[in-house]
Motif scaffolding. Structure first.
Motif, PDB file in Angstrom:
ATOM      1  N   THR A 104       0.813  -1.219   0.000  1.00 55.46           N
ATOM      2  CA  THR A 104       0.000   0.000   0.000  1.00 55.46           C
ATOM      3  C   THR A 104       0.844   1.266   0.000  1.00 55.46           C
ATOM      4  O   THR A 104       0.335   2.345  -0.305  1.00 55.46           O
ATOM      5  CB  THR A 104      -0.944   0.011   1.207  1.00 55.46           C
ATOM      6  N   ASN A 105       2.134   1.165   0.332  1.00 54.68           N
ATOM      7  CA  ASN A 105       3.013   2.340   0.281  1.00 54.68           C
ATOM      8  C   ASN A 105       3.715   2.466  -1.072  1.00 54.68           C
ATOM      9  O   ASN A 105       4.572   3.336  -1.260  1.00 54.68           O
ATOM     10  CB  ASN A 105       4.049   2.296   1.404  1.00 54.68           C
ATOM     11  N   GLY A 106       3.363   1.585  -2.021  1.00 57.80           N
ATOM     12  CA  GLY A 106       3.942   1.648  -3.366  1.00 57.80           C
ATOM     13  C   GLY A 106       5.106   0.712  -3.602  1.00 57.80           C
ATOM     14  O   GLY A 106       5.490   0.470  -4.754  1.00 57.80           O
ATOM     15  N   ASP A 107       5.726   0.187  -2.541  1.00 57.89           N
ATOM     16  CA  ASP A 107       6.861  -0.720  -2.707  1.00 57.89           C
ATOM     17  C   ASP A 107       6.429  -2.021  -3.390  1.00 57.89           C
ATOM     18  O   ASP A 107       5.308  -2.510  -3.171  1.00 57.89           O
ATOM     19  CB  ASP A 107       7.484  -1.068  -1.347  1.00 57.89           C
ATOM     20  N   VAL A 108       7.323  -2.574  -4.183  1.00 58.22           N
ATOM     21  CA  VAL A 108       7.094  -3.854  -4.842  1.00 58.22           C
ATOM     22  C   VAL A 108       8.071  -4.869  -4.258  1.00 58.22           C
ATOM     23  O   VAL A 108       9.226  -4.532  -3.961  1.00 58.22           O
ATOM     24  CB  VAL A 108       7.297  -3.736  -6.369  1.00 58.22           C
ATOM     25  N   GLY A 109       7.623  -6.090  -4.080  1.00 55.67           N
ATOM     26  CA  GLY A 109       8.515  -7.101  -3.522  1.00 55.67           C
ATOM     27  C   GLY A 109       7.963  -8.500  -3.706  1.00 55.67           C
ATOM     28  O   GLY A 109       6.987  -8.720  -4.423  1.00 55.67           O
ATOM     29  N   VAL A 149      -0.437  -5.521   2.153  1.00 56.32           N
ATOM     30  CA  VAL A 149      -0.338  -5.916   0.748  1.00 56.32           C
ATOM     31  C   VAL A 149      -1.431  -5.182  -0.013  1.00 56.32           C
ATOM     32  O   VAL A 149      -2.608  -5.248   0.366  1.00 56.32           O
ATOM     33  CB  VAL A 149      -0.491  -7.443   0.587  1.00 56.32           C
ATOM     34  N   GLY A 150      -1.044  -4.460  -1.069  1.00 55.07           N
ATOM     35  CA  GLY A 150      -2.027  -3.734  -1.858  1.00 55.07           C
ATOM     36  C   GLY A 150      -2.667  -4.607  -2.894  1.00 55.07           C
ATOM     37  O   GLY A 150      -3.888  -4.680  -3.006  1.00 55.07           O
ATOM     38  N   LYS A 151      -1.833  -5.317  -3.656  1.00 55.62           N
ATOM     39  CA  LYS A 151      -2.372  -6.225  -4.665  1.00 55.62           C
ATOM     40  C   LYS A 151      -1.303  -7.210  -5.107  1.00 55.62           C
ATOM     41  O   LYS A 151      -0.096  -6.965  -4.959  1.00 55.62           O
ATOM     42  CB  LYS A 151      -2.889  -5.457  -5.871  1.00 55.62           C
ATOM     43  N   VAL A 152      -1.765  -8.324  -5.623  1.00 55.69           N
ATOM     44  CA  VAL A 152      -0.879  -9.344  -6.187  1.00 55.69           C
ATOM     45  C   VAL A 152      -0.593  -8.931  -7.625  1.00 55.69           C
ATOM     46  O   VAL A 152      -1.477  -8.506  -8.361  1.00 55.69           O
ATOM     47  CB  VAL A 152      -1.540 -10.731  -6.141  1.00 55.69           C
TER      48      VAL A 152
END
Length: 368
Positions: free
Chosen positions: A324-329, A363-366
């Motif tokens: 949700t903060n924009g980070d991808v991982g 987690v914002g989205k898969v």
């Protein structure tokens, strides 16, 4: 059984961990009595664990070799349904269904009774696509558009309801029936003045009381159709009831609220909260499931919520996600008691983020 410490470099798959392993985490990164796999080795290396305590006698898990059933060979068509559908193709099918439903809804506003056979022909092919392509449920909230939210919501509730119903083990006939009921659950909104249903701001108490009538209108509009079973008609009437009696239109509670009503209720709330609306932004699906489980505890059947979690919140090691903060991982560990808050290895710098200790992030989205 004797125990001994072993260096990580000497740890091998098949050995059994004899105590919970923590790494500045609330929950263990590996639990006691876990049979070590290659995934566990990677997790322990990521968290720089130097040594672990194991049972001295190794336990080797033997994989069962499936037997070939010569009398019932695999149907090639069944194999084809397991191949992931392209997002673009699914989005086209979804958009066409929404637009066709919108045309029907406009007719209801003009006083026509719902042609349930027509709605069924619009909805069923899409429901079956999502049943076959369960992973696509994670992008459902991305498909909704705020300007046509009412029509998107109806189609999406049908999709979610049929998926949850199937996840809970109901036969396909009931799965598709409930999906159709989900699509029709808000048909009574056609009887509510458009100045209320299309209002960009929050509703007044008087306006909201008017909206509450839509469950009764929906029930009345489909009451005579032979194409919906009686229990599905009841689910339409009850889809805003809550187990604690706080819902409407009748304030039914506990045993008075059917499981099908609860499936529609959870589907309705989940899609509403995860979709962008004219008057508010959408929430993360993972955060919404947490809210339903925790903040709305006692209102919903936990078995229904668990089925939803298994469908759209069942993260596994290696899953690529956006936070949700924009980070991808990438998910590197999933807590058994906090599945919605895994440990994430950030793509930008490789650092580990434990969402159980970073509650302001979810987690914002898969990423499919």
């Amino acid at each position: 059984m004797a125990e001994t410490y072993i260096k990580i470099d000497d740890l091998r798959p098949g050995l059994v961990i004899s105590e919970d392993i923590f790494a500045n985490t609330i929950y263990p990164i590996v639990r006691k009595d876990t049979v070590v796999s290659s995934d566990h080795l990677e997790i322990l290396q990521i968290f720089a664990v130097k040594q672990v305590k194991i049972h001295e006698r190794p336990v080797v898990k033997r994989e069962k070799v499936p037997e070939i059933d010569h009398e019932n060979p695999v149907d090639p068509d069944d194999i084809l349904t397991q191949i992931p559908m392209k997002r673009q193709d699914l989005q086209t099918q979804y958009s066409e269904s929404v637009q066709n439903y919108k045309k029907e809804f406009i007719g209801w506003r003009a006083g026509q009774r719902p042609d349930v056979a027509k709605v069924r022909s619009i909805a069923i092919p899409l429901l079956e696509t999502f049943i076959e392509q369960k992973k696509m449920l994670t992008i459902l909230n991305d498909l909704s558009e705020p300007n046509d939210y009412l029509y998107h919501h109806s189609i999406a509730v049908g999709i979610l309801a049929s998926a949850i119903c199937g996840q809970m083990g109901f036969p396909k006939g009931q799965v598709l029936q409930l999906g159709l009921a989900g699509v029709l659950a808000d048909c009574g909104m056609a009887k509510i003045d458009t100045s209320i249903t299309e209002k960009a701001a929050f509703l007044t108490k008087v306006e909201f009381n008017e909206v509450k009538k839509h469950t009764i209108y929906s029930y009345q509009m489909i009451q005579e159709t032979p194409l919906l079973r009686q229990e599905m008609k009841l689910a339409i009437l009850q889809h805003h009831e809550r187990l604690d009696g706080s819902g409407y239109p009748r304030g039914d509670k506990m045993g008075q609220v059917s499981v099908f009503s609860q499936i529609l209720a959870v589907s309705d709330v989940f899609h509403a909260m995860t979709s962008e609306r004219i008057h508010r932004a959408k929430e993360s699906p993972f955060k919404v499931i947490e809210m339903i489980k925790e903040e709305e505890f006692g209102k919903f059947d936990i078995k229904v919520v668990q089925a939803l979690l298994d469908l759209v919140g069942n993260l596994s090691i290696g899953t690529k996600v956006q936070l949700t903060n924009g980070d991808v991982g990438e998910v590197v560990f999933v807590h058994r008691d906090a599945r919605l808050r895994p440990m994430i290895k950030k793509s930008v710098d490789g650092t580990i983020l434990d969402l159980t200790t970073n509650r302001h992030i979810a987690v914002g989205k898969v990423l499919i």
